[in-house]
Design an enzyme around this catalytic site. Structure first.
Site, mmCIF file in Angstrom:
data_model
loop_
_atom_site.group_PDB
_atom_site.id
_atom_site.type_symbol
_atom_site.label_atom_id
_atom_site.label_comp_id
_atom_site.label_asym_id
_atom_site.label_seq_id
_atom_site.Cartn_x
_atom_site.Cartn_y
_atom_site.Cartn_z
ATOM 1 N N ILE A 80 0.857 -1.189 0.000
ATOM 2 C CA ILE A 80 0.000 0.000 0.000
ATOM 3 C C ILE A 80 0.892 1.237 0.000
ATOM 4 C CG2 ILE A 80 -1.602 1.307 1.459
ATOM 5 C CD1 ILE A 80 -2.712 -1.377 2.402
ATOM 6 N N CYS A 81 0.603 2.156 -0.916
ATOM 7 C CA CYS A 81 1.407 3.377 -1.012
ATOM 8 C C CYS A 81 1.251 4.226 0.245
ATOM 9 C CB CYS A 81 0.985 4.202 -2.219
ATOM 10 S SG CYS A 81 1.698 5.855 -2.201
ATOM 11 N N VAL A 82 2.380 4.617 0.825
ATOM 12 C CA VAL A 82 2.336 5.337 2.099
ATOM 13 C C VAL A 82 1.689 6.719 1.955
ATOM 14 C CG1 VAL A 82 4.728 6.190 1.859
ATOM 15 C CG2 VAL A 82 3.674 6.079 4.109
#
Lengths: 130, 135
Positions: A77-79
């Site tokens: 998941i993209c931060v």
């Protein structure tokens, strides 16, 4: 063939996430390699364990977790996208002073570099979204 | 590291209406560190992303349009604008930011980053790429 999968849309709102899951599953069944599944934009909402769909509907989050466990998938998941939308793991909770976490089993939060690396390392980057 | 790939970032949407434009730009900036052969294309409503004089005060959203002028410093020097997309929206290159980069192999001469191409030419540009990031 080696694939990286990018999921750009949220669960239930948009079929992209279903298509991404079904594509990933089918590719694995055919013996292809999934280098990484990267969740971006509202796609990060695929990774909250607090989702509670009706019992007669598919559980999109659980489905990813189970597929991930079965095939040792790297579900990232993209931060930056996650921070905007409130997807939190232990590290993020501590860094940003949040009182709870909600990340689902088998997902991890990391940077956009993981997407770019996936595109470099894989034969194909397959993007699901509008 | 494997061979350098040709990365194409395709921008198809107007800014602010959705977050795709801004989060696309974030990928481009982060991706620059990976030293691939990067191009960007602006087609359809995506051409609005580069318009001059954006003012988001009334929207209460961050105006991220100044960030595009930094692309040259990130060695993103190939920015393709589709001619028909501009024309269909009553725009010309004059309505867009003037994006440039400095060529270190040419005594740091300032060069235009933007290339105006027809839809047919864009097809050829696309055919030459290895990876598409579609936003």
């Amino acid at each position: 063939m080696k694939f990286t999968i990018q999921v750009n849309e949220g669960p239930y709102q948009h079929q992209a996430t279903d298509s991404a899951y079904l594509f990933t599953k089918a590719a694995l069944e055919k013996g292809h390699e999934i280098f990484r599944v990267f969740f971006y934009h509202d796609g990060v909402n695929n990774g909250t364990r607090l989702t509670t769909p009706p019992q007669d509907d598919r559980n999109i989050v659980k489905r990813w977790s189970e597929l991930g466990a079965e095939h040792d998938l790297d579900l990232v998941i993209c931060v930056a996208a996650a921070q905007r939308r409130g997807i939190v793991d232990d590290g993020e909770a501590e860094r940003n002073g949040k009182d709870a976490t909600n990340i689902a089993e088998g997902f991890r939060i990391s940077g956009l570099g993981q997407l770019v690396e996936g595109a470099i390392q894989s034969d194909r980057l397959v993007v699901f979204g509008d | 590291m494997s061979k350098v790939k040709k990365f194409m970032y395709v921008n198809r949407r107007a800014p602010y209406g959705t977050i795709y434009a801004w989060e696309s730009l974030e990928v481009v900036l982060i991706g620059a560190a990976f030293e691939q052969d990067v191009s960007m294309a602006f087609i359809g409503d995506g051409v609005y992303q580069l318009t001059k004089g954006q003012d988001t005060t009334g929207l209460e959203m961050k105006n991220f349009s100044p960030t595009y002028s930094a692309l040259g410093d990130y060695e993103v020097t190939k920015i393709y604008i589709e001619k028909e997309s501009l024309e269909e929206r009553g725009l010309t290159l004059e309505d867009l930011q003037h994006l440039t980069w400095e060529d270190e192999d040419d005594d740091w001469a300032e060069k235009d980053s933007i290339q105006l191409v027809s839809r047919a030419e864009m097809v050829k540009v696309f055919a030459d790429q290895d990876v598409f990031f579609n936003f």
